[in-house]
Design a protein around this motif. Sequence first.
Motif, mmCIF file in Angstrom:
data_model
loop_
_atom_site.group_PDB
_atom_site.id
_atom_site.type_symbol
_atom_site.label_atom_id
_atom_site.label_comp_id
_atom_site.label_asym_id
_atom_site.label_seq_id
_atom_site.Cartn_x
_atom_site.Cartn_y
_atom_site.Cartn_z
ATOM 1 N N ASP A 61 -13.683 -99.047 22.838
ATOM 2 C CA ASP A 61 -14.210 -97.892 22.125
ATOM 3 C C ASP A 61 -13.216 -96.735 22.125
ATOM 4 N N ASN A 62 -12.041 -96.949 22.707
ATOM 5 C CA ASN A 62 -10.964 -95.971 22.684
ATOM 6 C C ASN A 62 -9.654 -96.694 22.408
ATOM 7 N N VAL A 101 -5.948 -89.666 22.934
ATOM 8 C CA VAL A 101 -6.749 -90.887 22.892
ATOM 9 C C VAL A 101 -7.731 -90.726 21.744
ATOM 10 N N TYR A 102 -7.906 -91.778 20.965
ATOM 11 C CA TYR A 102 -8.847 -91.762 19.846
ATOM 12 C C TYR A 102 -10.071 -92.557 20.264
ATOM 13 N N SER A 103 -11.223 -91.920 20.177
ATOM 14 C CA SER A 103 -12.472 -92.528 20.599
ATOM 15 C C SER A 103 -13.326 -92.843 19.373
ATOM 16 N N VAL A 153 -13.381 -91.654 14.190
ATOM 17 C CA VAL A 153 -12.881 -91.440 15.543
ATOM 18 C C VAL A 153 -12.856 -89.957 15.864
ATOM 19 N N ASN A 183 -21.630 -95.307 23.948
ATOM 20 C CA ASN A 183 -20.226 -94.912 23.918
ATOM 21 C C ASN A 183 -19.859 -94.100 22.679
ATOM 22 N N CYS A 192 -16.438 -93.279 17.196
ATOM 23 C CA CYS A 192 -17.742 -92.618 17.259
ATOM 24 C C CYS A 192 -18.568 -92.880 16.000
ATOM 25 N N GLU A 250 -10.592 -87.235 18.288
ATOM 26 C CA GLU A 250 -9.312 -87.102 18.966
ATOM 27 C C GLU A 250 -9.534 -86.370 20.290
#
Length: 73
Positions: A3-4, A46-48, A35, A65, A50, A37
Motif C-alpha cells: 500500500d506504499n 513515500v507514496y501511499s 496516492v 490502509n 489511498c 505523498e
Amino acid sequence: MVDNFVRRQYLTFADCERGRTDTALTDKALSARHVKELVFRYKRTVYSFCSKPFFEALGNPDSRNRRTHEIPH
C-alpha cells in the motif's frame, strides 16, 4: 499487500532509469488522487495508495490502509 511505494521500487519493477517515467507516474497518480505523498526526514518521499478503486481491484475495498489515521495521544 503493498500500500506504499517509493520511486526506486517502481524503477526497479519497470527496469528503467530515473527521469520522465517515474515523474509521469507519480504526477498522474497524485493528480488522480490515487496516492498521497508522504515526506519524511532527509526528503524521503513515500507514496501511499489511498484510492478505493485500487483497493477494490485487489479485492479489499474497505482496507483500513487507505484511510488517514490520527496520531495516538
